[in-house]
Design an enzyme around this catalytic site. Structure first.
Site, PDB file in Angstrom:
ATOM      1  N   ASP A 135      56.247  46.933  70.116  1.00  0.00           N
ATOM      2  CA  ASP A 135      55.125  47.101  69.075  1.00  0.00           C
ATOM      3  C   ASP A 135      53.816  47.280  69.981  1.00  0.00           C
ATOM      4  O   ASP A 135      53.300  46.436  70.613  1.00  0.00           O
ATOM      5  CB  ASP A 135      54.848  45.863  68.294  1.00  0.00           C
ATOM      6  CG  ASP A 135      56.005  45.898  67.259  1.00  0.00           C
ATOM      7  OD1 ASP A 135      57.030  46.472  67.257  1.00  0.00           O
ATOM      8  OD2 ASP A 135      55.873  44.918  66.408  1.00  0.00           O
ATOM      9  N   LYS A 161      52.532  50.815  61.970  1.00  0.00           N
ATOM     10  CA  LYS A 161      52.111  49.632  61.432  1.00  0.00           C
ATOM     11  C   LYS A 161      50.604  49.655  61.075  1.00  0.00           C
ATOM     12  O   LYS A 161      49.696  49.883  61.579  1.00  0.00           O
ATOM     13  CB  LYS A 161      52.549  48.433  62.494  1.00  0.00           C
ATOM     14  CG  LYS A 161      53.965  48.439  62.846  1.00  0.00           C
ATOM     15  CD  LYS A 161      54.310  47.169  63.907  1.00  0.00           C
ATOM     16  CE  LYS A 161      54.279  45.748  63.303  1.00  0.00           C
ATOM     17  NZ  LYS A 161      54.572  44.922  64.211  1.00  0.00           N
ATOM     18  N   LYS A 166      60.726  62.203  60.095  1.00  0.00           N
ATOM     19  CA  LYS A 166      60.402  60.985  59.179  1.00  0.00           C
ATOM     20  C   LYS A 166      59.967  59.813  60.029  1.00  0.00           C
ATOM     21  O   LYS A 166      60.745  59.248  60.998  1.00  0.00           O
ATOM     22  CB  LYS A 166      61.442  60.601  58.652  1.00  0.00           C
ATOM     23  CG  LYS A 166      61.881  61.619  57.246  1.00  0.00           C
ATOM     24  CD  LYS A 166      63.027  60.934  56.477  1.00  0.00           C
ATOM     25  CE  LYS A 166      63.187  61.756  55.122  1.00  0.00           C
ATOM     26  NZ  LYS A 166      64.296  61.083  54.351  1.00  0.00           N
TER      27      LYS A 166
END
Length: 290
Positions: free
Chosen positions: A151, A214, A246
């Site tokens: 992340d 995110k 996607k």
């Protein structure tokens, strides 16, 4: 295979109709929700989309071990048995920790016989105000320690000042450093200034190869909102229509999309499942801690 292009012309032409987005977000919130068994089914599905997370300064090996146990057993077994879902293999989508705790998390999950992926925040989370070289090194170390998902946080200053090509190049370097690991790009939408910037940052992140985008770190004063989630989903749709690629969205708002970063949601879901099965709400001590 991740994307590898930056269409600055597309980005420069973008303008988001703020009032229209707000109206549409309000309409979505007034729609009827599913009830009874359908609600329970969707709540269990939401569990499998959660990144069960601990990002605290007092994280230790012991609380990492407890978190991993909860990730493997997110809903009490007796509740699942009453729903005839005890053999469905329901776990959370991932366990998310700081890079320094990746080894502990991989070890705990391995000991439990569980193959839940480990996600690691990196690149100077949550502010992203560290040199690029340091940020890339953090990614590299997390992947070497066993993180399957990274992340990253973007440099919000690049978005705020319209340096979209520089932002693309930075995210691209992060994508290359992630190697085989999935990369989830945190936009920090509460700090981007406008919905237009949210849309543009979403496009740039996907162009640079992000597997997920995110909304937020959870550390900003404003995190996910319905308008932000709507703009990001539309950016994903538009990117797919243009490229055939996607991406997914990871949001801290309600269980609406594909991966949910709000770990507190798990406790709320388990309480709702408890109520669905028993007809009453659980006391704090009735449900195991994460």
């Amino acid at each position: 295979m991740y994307s590898a292009f930056c269409n600055l012309g597309w980005i420069s032409r973008v303008q988001v109709n703020h009032p229209a987005v707000l109206r549409r977000a309000e309409q979505i919130q007034t729609r009827r929700t599913v009830k009874k068994d359908w609600q329970a089914a969707w709540l269990l599905k939401a569990v499998t989309c959660i990144d069960l997370t601990t990002l605290s300064g007092d994280d230790t090996e012991s609380n990492i071990h407890r978190l991993c146990f909860k990730a493997k057993n997110p809903i009490r077994l007796d509740l699942l048995e009453k729903l005839h879902m005890d053999d469905a293999g329901i776990t959370t989508g991932a366990v998310c920790v700081y890079s320094a705790r990746v080894k502990d998390t991989v070890k705990a999950l391995k000991q439990s016989g569980c193959n839940i992926p480990v996600a690691s925040v990196a690149t100077g989370f949550p502010a992203g105000q560290t040199p690029v070289k340091t940020r890339l090194e953090e990614i590299k170390l997390a992947v070497e320690d066993g993180a399957a998902e990274i992340d990253i946080v973007i440099s919000r200053n690049l978005a705020l000042t319209g340096q979209w090509e520089a932002l693309y190049q930075e995210i691209r370097l992060c994508r290359e450093t992630c190697g085989h690991a999935h990369m989830k790009t945190i936009l920090g939408t509460g700090e981007l200034g406008s919905l237009t910037n949210v849309y543009k940052a979403s496009l740039v992140a996907m162009m640079a190869g992000s597997d997920f985008i995110k909304t937020s770190t959870g550390k900003e004063s404003v995190n996910a909102t319905y308008p932000v989630a709507l703009v990001m989903v539309r950016a994903i749709r538009d990117f797919y229509w243009k490229t055939g690629i996607k991406a997914h969205v990871n949001t801290r708002t309600e269980a609406l999309l594909f991966r949910i970063g709000a770990s507190t949601l798990l406790g709320d879901i388990e309480r709702q499942i408890y109520h669905h099965v028993s007809g009453r709400y659980a006391a704090y001590h009735d449900l195991p801690m994460a």
